[in-house]
Structure formats: C-alpha cells, structure tokens
Design a protein around this motif. Structure first.
Motif, mmCIF file in Angstrom:
data_model
loop_
_atom_site.group_PDB
_atom_site.id
_atom_site.type_symbol
_atom_site.label_atom_id
_atom_site.label_comp_id
_atom_site.label_asym_id
_atom_site.label_seq_id
_atom_site.Cartn_x
_atom_site.Cartn_y
_atom_site.Cartn_z
ATOM 1 N N ASN A 50 -13.583 4.697 -5.016
ATOM 2 C CA ASN A 50 -12.946 4.782 -3.697
ATOM 3 C C ASN A 50 -12.470 6.186 -3.407
ATOM 4 O O ASN A 50 -12.078 6.936 -4.309
ATOM 5 N N MET A 96 -10.284 6.456 -0.341
ATOM 6 C CA MET A 96 -9.659 5.929 0.877
ATOM 7 C C MET A 96 -8.924 7.034 1.640
ATOM 8 O O MET A 96 -8.944 7.077 2.874
ATOM 9 N N GLY A 97 -8.239 7.906 0.905
ATOM 10 C CA GLY A 97 -7.506 9.002 1.544
ATOM 11 C C GLY A 97 -6.190 8.564 2.152
ATOM 12 O O GLY A 97 -5.761 9.091 3.182
ATOM 13 N N LEU A 98 -5.566 7.574 1.485
ATOM 14 C CA LEU A 98 -4.198 7.173 1.836
ATOM 15 C C LEU A 98 -4.061 6.622 3.266
ATOM 16 O O LEU A 98 -3.117 6.958 3.982
ATOM 17 N N PRO A 99 -5.002 5.772 3.700
ATOM 18 C CA PRO A 99 -4.792 5.118 4.995
ATOM 19 C C PRO A 99 -3.615 4.157 4.840
ATOM 20 O O PRO A 99 -3.514 3.452 3.835
ATOM 21 N N ASN A 132 4.252 6.971 -6.161
ATOM 22 C CA ASN A 132 2.873 7.219 -6.588
ATOM 23 C C ASN A 132 2.663 8.721 -6.783
ATOM 24 O O ASN A 132 2.648 9.481 -5.818
ATOM 25 N N CYS A 157 -2.303 9.953 -6.400
ATOM 26 C CA CYS A 157 -3.401 9.721 -5.452
ATOM 27 C C CYS A 157 -4.480 10.790 -5.647
ATOM 28 O O CYS A 157 -4.213 11.980 -5.512
ATOM 29 N N PRO A 158 -5.715 10.375 -5.972
ATOM 30 C CA PRO A 158 -6.764 11.367 -6.254
ATOM 31 C C PRO A 158 -7.595 11.769 -5.047
ATOM 32 O O PRO A 158 -8.543 12.525 -5.197
ATOM 33 N N ASN A 159 -7.266 11.285 -3.854
ATOM 34 C CA ASN A 159 -8.252 11.325 -2.771
ATOM 35 C C ASN A 159 -7.879 12.070 -1.504
ATOM 36 O O ASN A 159 -8.574 11.935 -0.503
ATOM 37 N N LYS A 185 0.856 -1.192 0.000
ATOM 38 C CA LYS A 185 0.000 0.000 0.000
ATOM 39 C C LYS A 185 0.892 1.243 0.000
ATOM 40 O O LYS A 185 1.894 1.293 0.726
ATOM 41 N N ASN A 235 -3.550 4.901 -12.523
ATOM 42 C CA ASN A 235 -4.240 4.936 -11.234
ATOM 43 C C ASN A 235 -5.742 5.066 -11.523
ATOM 44 O O ASN A 235 -6.162 5.089 -12.690
ATOM 45 N N SER A 236 -6.548 5.143 -10.492
ATOM 46 C CA SER A 236 -7.990 5.259 -10.737
ATOM 47 C C SER A 236 -8.302 6.568 -11.473
ATOM 48 O O SER A 236 -7.523 7.519 -11.430
#
Ligand code: RRO
Length: 310
Positions: A67, A69-72, A125, A128-130, A43, A191-192
């Motif tokens: 999703n 998730m916000g990078l948990p 990465n 990350c879109p979130n 992850k 990525n998404s």
C-alpha cells in the motif's frame, strides 16, 4: 479464556484491527464495534482531512499486501468526535491514532486530546512510510527522542507508539533505550515494511500508482520481522510498557506466536482487509482451539514464554 488485561481494563480478547484497515469512516468503525474484536483503533488522523495518494494505492497479493495510501483520512476532529460519542454508549475500548504531518501538528492534536473528554488510549504513529518527502520518524532516533520529550511535558493521558520494523540489534537497543525513558503504555510493532516493490510479470508493471509502485508491505511476508520486533522489544523494555504485536496475522496460530513472543494485544491489517470484520470470530475460535489442545486456560500462562535458549 481469552480475556486480556490492558492498562487497567479487561478486554474480551486480545484482537484488534491495525490502524488504516476498516476504520476510515464511522460506518467502518461501527462494523468493528459490532465485531468480535476486543478493541479497535481509528485510521491515523492528521489535523486536516486528506485525500491521500492517487489510486490504485492498495493491492492485495497472494502472500500479503502493498500500500501507498498516503494518509487519507477524514481529519482529527472527525475521529475525536466519533470517539467521544462512542465512549458514552459503549465499553469496548477504542484507541485514537494520530499521525501529524509535522511535530507541531502532532503536538496540536495531543493538546486537543488532553483538553477533550476522551478517556481512551492514544496511538502516536511514528511510522507512516507513504507520504512523499516525509521520512518515517521512527527511523530518526534523535527526532523520536525529542518528540517524546516534548509530548510528555504535557500529555497526561495513556499513550502508545506505533513503530516501523527494525532489522539490527543496534537499532533495537537504541530505540528501547529511548522508549524506556517515558511513561508509555505500549509499543506497537510493526507498521508495514516500508518501500517494497511488488511487480506483475504478465503486464511487466508495478501494481500501485504512487511512488512508481513502491509501498509498505504487509501480511505473510512480514511475520518473522514482526515477531522479531515484538520479541526484541519485549526483552528490552521495562515491564510497564506492553507490546502490541502487528504483522502477518492470518490465523489463530499466528496470534499464538505473537503472544508467545510477548505481545499483550495483537492487530490484524492485511487479512482483515481481505476477509472483513468477520475475521475476528474465526481467529478467536482458532486461538481458543490451540489453547484447548495445549491445555492453557489463560493467555497469561504462556505470554512471553517463548523458549529462546536452545
Ligand atoms: O496511509 C498510509 O499510507 C499508511 C500509514 Br499512515 C501507515 O502508518 N502505514 C501504512 O502502511 N500506510
């Protein structure tokens, strides 16, 4: 038959998880290690552990997933420790994914990797879109160039980048120009697809809590966009930079299509989340059957050889 050479190593097949799916804990990572996947990735990590966005934050839908998730994640040291332990006892390749909250954080984690005994591949990465208030780095071309310039002043271990999807030839051209300046091992597309909105007609509601329901879209919805990005970069990047194809893989045929567009490895996210790590065995079987029917002995015989000039 499916063996794949990637950065000097030979993997039993080209299949991996996509970062984020089934790779949060040591338990999940061990499941991937014990699966039929040819390699696997952790992850995306930040320096400090993060709880991520409020739940519900991942939702499976008939044609894919959404999703936010916000990078948990359990923090960089957790994944580096796992990798260091793992590499003492295993030969299956393990990639370490990082996604700092700032350039400095990425640089700090990359220094820690250089200073460690880690002998695998690192995935940076950039997509990350979130994380609310943090735009995707991969959509800021000058920033992407600046970060890679800084990284390669000191980072001397193998590095790949995870990119967001692009939708315009001008963007494929400009991103390829940037990436071609650097000794990258690979580019991972995609990525998404950021900030889609899935809604439920019955309840007249969004389905995930963060960001008023907006989130990254994966699965069947995104396959043509993923294939376009793999193909666009395969035909623009210098041959030393390999492609990892991610997006919309549910079957052996989907893998075949990514390979035909030029991917060397492929990653599975949404469908792995739906089926669990047994998926790799099914997909491996399906890909072998397609190759048998088409009379291909090795992936090298067809990789990248899409007929694109009708
Ligand atoms: O954690 C996430 O929200 C997340 C990440 Br870091 C990413 O790269 N892609 C994605 O769809 N979700």
């Amino acid at each position: 038959m499916l063996t794949t050479q990637f950065f000097g190593s030979i993997y039993t097949n080209p299949l991996m998880n996509a970062s984020g799916v089934n790779c949060f804990t040591t338990y999940e990572l061990d499941q991937l290690a014990d699966s039929k996947a040819g390699a696997f990735v952790t992850k995306s990590a930040t320096l400090q552990a993060r709880k991520g966005n409020p739940k519900p934050r991942y939702y499976d839908v008939p044609l894919g997933s959404i999703n936010s998730m916000g990078l948990p994640n359990n923090g960089f040291d957790y994944y580096l420790d796992y990798a260091l332990n793992y590499q003492k006892q295993h030969t299956t390749a393990l990639f370490l994914s990082i996604s700092g909250m700032s350039t400095e954080e990425n640089i700090t984690m990359l220094h820690k990797i250089v200073e460690s005994e880690f002998n695998g591949i690192t995935e940076l990465n950039l997509s990350c879109p979130n994380v609310p208030g943090k735009p995707q780095i991969g959509y800021d071309f000058p920033l992407t160039e600046k970060i890679l310039q800084e990284v390669f002043t000191f980072f001397d271990k193998p590095l790949g980048v995870k990119l967001p999807p692009y939708f315009d030839f001008a963007h494929f051209d400009e991103m390829a120009r940037i990436l071609n300046q650097f000794p990258l091992v690979y580019v991972n597309s995609i990525n998404s697809v950021g900030n889609g909105l899935y809604i439920d007609s019955n309840s007249e509601s969004v389905v995930i809590k963060p960001k008023n329901g907006f989130g990254g879209i994966g699965g069947e919805y995104v396959k043509p966009t993923a294939l376009a990005n793999v193909r666009a970069f395969y035909t623009r990047l210098k041959p030393e930079i390999k492609l990892i194809g991610t997006g919309g893989i549910r079957t052996g045929q989907d893998v075949f299509e990514h390979l035909l567009c030029g991917a060397t490895m492929v990653q599975i996210g949404t469908e792995l989340h739906k089926e669990g790590p047994e998926i790799f065995e099914r997909i491996e079987k399906e890909l072998k059957e397609i190759m048998r029917q088409k009379n291909y002995q090795t992936i090298d015989e067809f990789r990248g050889k899409l007929k694109d000039d009708l």
